[in-house]
Design an enzyme around this catalytic site. Sequence first.
Site, mmCIF file in Angstrom:
data_model
loop_
_atom_site.group_PDB
_atom_site.id
_atom_site.type_symbol
_atom_site.label_atom_id
_atom_site.label_comp_id
_atom_site.label_asym_id
_atom_site.label_seq_id
_atom_site.Cartn_x
_atom_site.Cartn_y
_atom_site.Cartn_z
ATOM 1 N N PHE A 118 0.865 -1.185 0.000
ATOM 2 C CA PHE A 118 0.000 0.000 0.000
ATOM 3 C C PHE A 118 0.900 1.233 0.000
ATOM 4 O O PHE A 118 1.605 1.500 0.978
ATOM 5 C CB PHE A 118 -0.896 -0.018 1.242
ATOM 6 C CG PHE A 118 -1.958 1.052 1.257
ATOM 7 C CD1 PHE A 118 -3.010 1.024 0.354
ATOM 8 C CD2 PHE A 118 -1.909 2.073 2.189
ATOM 9 C CE1 PHE A 118 -3.999 2.003 0.380
ATOM 10 C CE2 PHE A 118 -2.892 3.055 2.230
ATOM 11 C CZ PHE A 118 -3.939 3.021 1.314
ATOM 12 N N LEU A 135 1.166 4.894 0.236
ATOM 13 C CA LEU A 135 0.528 6.151 0.632
ATOM 14 C C LEU A 135 1.551 7.211 1.026
ATOM 15 O O LEU A 135 1.548 8.323 0.499
ATOM 16 C CB LEU A 135 -0.430 5.893 1.800
ATOM 17 C CG LEU A 135 -1.119 7.109 2.426
ATOM 18 C CD1 LEU A 135 -2.005 7.817 1.417
ATOM 19 C CD2 LEU A 135 -1.933 6.696 3.652
ATOM 20 N N PRO A 147 7.665 11.647 0.767
ATOM 21 C CA PRO A 147 8.586 12.525 1.492
ATOM 22 C C PRO A 147 7.916 13.733 2.122
ATOM 23 O O PRO A 147 8.314 14.186 3.196
ATOM 24 C CB PRO A 147 9.594 12.935 0.407
ATOM 25 C CG PRO A 147 9.601 11.775 -0.541
ATOM 26 C CD PRO A 147 8.191 11.277 -0.561
ATOM 27 N N GLY A 154 3.242 12.728 5.173
ATOM 28 C CA GLY A 154 3.280 11.738 6.241
ATOM 29 C C GLY A 154 1.971 11.760 6.993
ATOM 30 O O GLY A 154 0.966 11.211 6.534
ATOM 31 N N SER A 155 1.947 12.450 8.139
ATOM 32 C CA SER A 155 0.679 12.607 8.857
ATOM 33 C C SER A 155 -0.345 13.333 7.989
ATOM 34 O O SER A 155 -1.544 13.046 8.048
ATOM 35 C CB SER A 155 0.912 13.385 10.160
ATOM 36 O OG SER A 155 1.664 12.612 11.073
ATOM 37 N N THR A 169 6.005 -0.697 3.508
ATOM 38 C CA THR A 169 6.247 -2.063 3.955
ATOM 39 C C THR A 169 5.933 -3.040 2.828
ATOM 40 O O THR A 169 4.896 -2.933 2.166
ATOM 41 C CB THR A 169 5.385 -2.385 5.182
ATOM 42 O OG1 THR A 169 5.645 -1.425 6.207
ATOM 43 C CG2 THR A 169 5.698 -3.770 5.716
ATOM 44 N N GLN A 228 14.237 -2.147 32.101
ATOM 45 C CA GLN A 228 14.591 -1.715 33.457
ATOM 46 C C GLN A 228 14.668 -2.898 34.417
ATOM 47 O O GLN A 228 15.588 -2.999 35.236
ATOM 48 C CB GLN A 228 13.570 -0.695 33.962
ATOM 49 C CG GLN A 228 13.986 0.038 35.216
ATOM 50 C CD GLN A 228 15.133 1.024 34.981
ATOM 51 O OE1 GLN A 228 15.372 1.427 33.852
ATOM 52 N NE2 GLN A 228 15.836 1.382 36.038
ATOM 53 N N GLU A 244 1.162 4.277 10.633
ATOM 54 C CA GLU A 244 -0.299 4.233 10.449
ATOM 55 C C GLU A 244 -1.020 5.238 11.347
ATOM 56 O O GLU A 244 -2.058 4.942 11.947
ATOM 57 C CB GLU A 244 -0.835 2.815 10.668
ATOM 58 C CG GLU A 244 -0.407 1.879 9.558
ATOM 59 C CD GLU A 244 -1.323 0.690 9.392
ATOM 60 O OE1 GLU A 244 -2.555 0.834 9.507
ATOM 61 O OE2 GLU A 244 -0.803 -0.400 9.124
ATOM 62 N N GLU A 262 -0.198 11.293 18.132
ATOM 63 C CA GLU A 262 -0.812 12.616 18.092
ATOM 64 C C GLU A 262 -2.000 12.644 17.137
ATOM 65 O O GLU A 262 -3.046 13.240 17.435
ATOM 66 C CB GLU A 262 0.233 13.662 17.675
ATOM 67 C CG GLU A 262 1.320 13.924 18.706
ATOM 68 C CD GLU A 262 2.362 12.809 18.800
ATOM 69 O OE1 GLU A 262 3.089 12.760 19.803
ATOM 70 O OE2 GLU A 262 2.447 11.986 17.863
#
Length: 330
Positions: free
Chosen positions: A73, A75, A78, A81-82, A108, A282, A309, A313
């Site tokens: 896919f 989408l 550069p 993005g968001s 991917t 930890q 994906e 935010e």
Amino acid sequence: MGLPYPEEEGGTGAGTIAYVLSAEEIARVCASTALSYVAAISLGQGALHLFGTQAQKARYQVPAGQGRSLIAFGLTEPDAGSDAGATRTRVRARGSGFVLDGRKRFITNGHSAAAIVVTAREEDGSISTLIVERDTPGLSTSTPYEKMGMRASETAEIVLEGVEVGPDAVLGERGRGFAQFLAVLDGGRISIAALGVGIAQAALDASLAYARERQQFGRPIGAFQAVQFKLADMATAVELARTATLKAAWLKDQGLDYGQVAAMAKLYATEAAFRCANEAVQIHGGNGYMADYPVERFLRDAKLLEIGEGTSEIQRLVIARGLGAGRPAS
């Protein structure tokens, strides 16, 4: 590879819950493998399932569902993005077909896929979705990324230079690509949430085993309240993340609105995965920082889930909008 889809589309008709449980179990062992798995199913096949014609499904989705090929896919770009609506890849009509020019990144399975579902901007400014076969002249791929985590999952850059496709390459209705990729991403969020649950569970499993065997001050470190509280918080996070993810999957299987719950599940499960992996390191102390133990990989792999994906935010924006937070009081 076809768990959530009907048999006529190359699947088994097992549904989203069965698929989510499978993704979780794979991620519990190897999140990289799980990422390649869910990207092929929820994104590549998902777009065809939602918007493909019968001919397109027979040509691409059926062999993918049977495990004979992969669908990627395309989408992210550069500069998109968001803000995926900022797509710069262009499509223009030529004769009865179309020509594509542009660049996709962080895709991917992009290098190994038999076909790539690509979003592209029309001359009128709208976005369309098209299917481009991997061996089409003008399409090239590379895997130039040296990644922090998910290192065994193929991440490709895709370049389209004068790529010509026929009229049957259009997926769904021309100009409806923005709404299409939003619908595909809704389902993808459930998949990524499942990966978060798997990593969180793996971190808990490793930490519990280590807390029982590691001796300090004459007793297992699991006998100390400081470690017990960490394990209790991790177990709680895993259970809540799994419940939210399964609820979203159930809503999807029932044909009910699941977008809001999917965003919540994705947000909570992925952040829980990172918290649990961090606590696992930890608990393991210096050993946790070493590649001899798997928890450092869990931490590196988990970080991507808060980004891919839809970042955490973006999920919070989606949830807030679903609540109507931006609407004036009536």
